[in-house]
Design a protein around this motif. Structure first.
Motif, mmCIF file in Angstrom:
data_model
loop_
_atom_site.group_PDB
_atom_site.id
_atom_site.type_symbol
_atom_site.label_atom_id
_atom_site.label_comp_id
_atom_site.label_asym_id
_atom_site.label_seq_id
_atom_site.Cartn_x
_atom_site.Cartn_y
_atom_site.Cartn_z
ATOM 1 N N MET A 1 0.909 -1.266 -0.078
ATOM 2 C CA MET A 1 -0.135 -0.084 -0.030
ATOM 3 C C MET A 1 0.909 1.283 -0.217
ATOM 4 N N GLN A 2 0.387 2.307 -0.733
ATOM 5 C CA GLN A 2 0.922 3.565 -0.669
ATOM 6 C C GLN A 2 0.657 4.135 0.674
ATOM 7 N N PRO A 3 1.351 5.050 1.189
ATOM 8 C CA PRO A 3 1.303 5.670 2.364
ATOM 9 C C PRO A 3 -0.148 6.227 2.556
ATOM 10 N N SER A 4 -0.746 7.073 1.588
ATOM 11 C CA SER A 4 -1.999 7.475 1.682
ATOM 12 C C SER A 4 -3.093 6.475 1.667
ATOM 13 N N GLN A 5 -2.976 5.389 0.866
ATOM 14 C CA GLN A 5 -3.905 4.204 0.962
ATOM 15 C C GLN A 5 -3.935 3.803 2.269
ATOM 16 N N LEU A 6 -2.593 3.382 3.123
ATOM 17 C CA LEU A 6 -2.322 2.902 4.525
ATOM 18 C C LEU A 6 -3.121 3.898 5.399
ATOM 19 N N SER A 7 -3.207 5.118 5.259
ATOM 20 C CA SER A 7 -3.766 6.107 6.239
ATOM 21 C C SER A 7 -5.236 5.919 5.997
ATOM 22 N N VAL A 8 -5.801 5.694 4.991
ATOM 23 C CA VAL A 8 -7.138 5.587 4.855
ATOM 24 C C VAL A 8 -7.622 4.149 5.412
ATOM 25 N N VAL A 9 -6.912 3.239 5.208
ATOM 26 C CA VAL A 9 -7.245 1.916 5.643
ATOM 27 C C VAL A 9 -6.899 1.981 7.493
ATOM 28 N N LEU A 10 -6.094 2.485 7.934
ATOM 29 C CA LEU A 10 -5.959 2.518 9.334
ATOM 30 C C LEU A 10 -7.103 3.400 9.903
ATOM 31 N N GLU A 11 -7.478 4.290 9.320
ATOM 32 C CA GLU A 11 -8.807 5.314 9.693
ATOM 33 C C GLU A 11 -10.046 4.652 9.850
ATOM 34 N N ARG A 12 -10.081 3.656 8.858
ATOM 35 C CA ARG A 12 -11.298 2.902 8.230
ATOM 36 C C ARG A 12 -11.466 1.865 9.408
ATOM 37 N N ASN A 13 -10.257 1.515 9.870
ATOM 38 C CA ASN A 13 -10.256 0.409 11.095
ATOM 39 C C ASN A 13 -9.986 0.827 12.474
ATOM 40 N N GLY A 14 -10.625 2.307 12.671
ATOM 41 C CA GLY A 14 -10.521 2.501 13.927
ATOM 42 C C GLY A 14 -9.085 3.063 14.537
ATOM 43 N N ARG A 15 -7.937 3.203 13.679
ATOM 44 C CA ARG A 15 -6.625 3.669 13.792
ATOM 45 C C ARG A 15 -6.384 5.255 13.637
ATOM 46 N N PRO A 16 -5.475 5.804 14.493
ATOM 47 C CA PRO A 16 -5.400 7.280 13.745
ATOM 48 C C PRO A 16 -4.747 7.267 12.532
ATOM 49 N N ARG A 17 -5.177 8.147 11.626
ATOM 50 C CA ARG A 17 -4.624 8.254 10.227
ATOM 51 C C ARG A 17 -3.233 8.779 10.458
ATOM 52 N N SER A 18 -2.851 9.518 11.537
ATOM 53 C CA SER A 18 -1.648 10.242 11.529
ATOM 54 C C SER A 18 -1.351 10.164 13.095
ATOM 55 N N ARG A 19 -0.235 9.996 13.498
ATOM 56 C CA ARG A 19 0.436 10.075 14.835
ATOM 57 C C ARG A 19 0.776 11.438 15.487
ATOM 58 N N ARG A 20 1.000 12.416 14.383
ATOM 59 C CA ARG A 20 1.315 13.844 14.600
ATOM 60 C C ARG A 20 0.376 14.340 15.676
ATOM 61 N N GLY A 21 0.930 14.988 16.817
ATOM 62 C CA GLY A 21 0.072 15.908 17.555
ATOM 63 C C GLY A 21 -1.270 16.017 17.397
#
Length: 113
Positions: free
Chosen positions: A93-113
């Motif tokens: 997965m590309q980073p942008s796709q990974l972020s979407v998948v993580l968010e869709r599965n209840g994980r934060p899209r970004s770990r930044r502040g």
């Protein structure tokens, strides 16, 4: 033609399940599991057989995609410092796709502040 595949599933019951799959689907499944570089052309020529195999492959792809997403989210949840780059590479997965998948599965899209 059909291929018979036996799955000995893990667990307390140790159940075995036997599936009869169209040859094309069984070969594609085996190729995917063994990381074969070869992708076969369909052996079936009958329209109905091709449609049935296509439908079965589509359901398999959908199920595996959902399973992959849950594995990605579980890997990310193992640590607040889980290596998202490694997760993305493993999931192809590309980073942008990974972020979407993580968010869709209840994980934060970004770990930044």
């Amino acid at each position: 033609m059909t291929a018979r595949i036996v799955f000995d599933l893990p667990g307390a019951s140790g159940e075995s399940h036997t599936l009869d799959l169209p040859d094309d689907v069984a070969i594609a499944l085996y190729g995917g599991l063994t990381n074969s570089p070869d992708v076969i052309e369909p052996a079936a020529e009958d329209f109905e057989e091709l449609i049935a195999s296509t439908s079965l492959l589509s359901r398999l792809i959908t199920h595996l995609t959902l399973s992959r997403e849950r594995h990605v989210a579980a890997a990310d949840a193992t640590s607040p410092h889980a290596n998202r780059r490694a997760i993305g590479i493993a999931a192809a997965m590309q980073p942008s796709q990974l972020s979407v998948v993580l968010e869709r599965n209840g994980r934060p899209r970004s770990r930044r502040g």
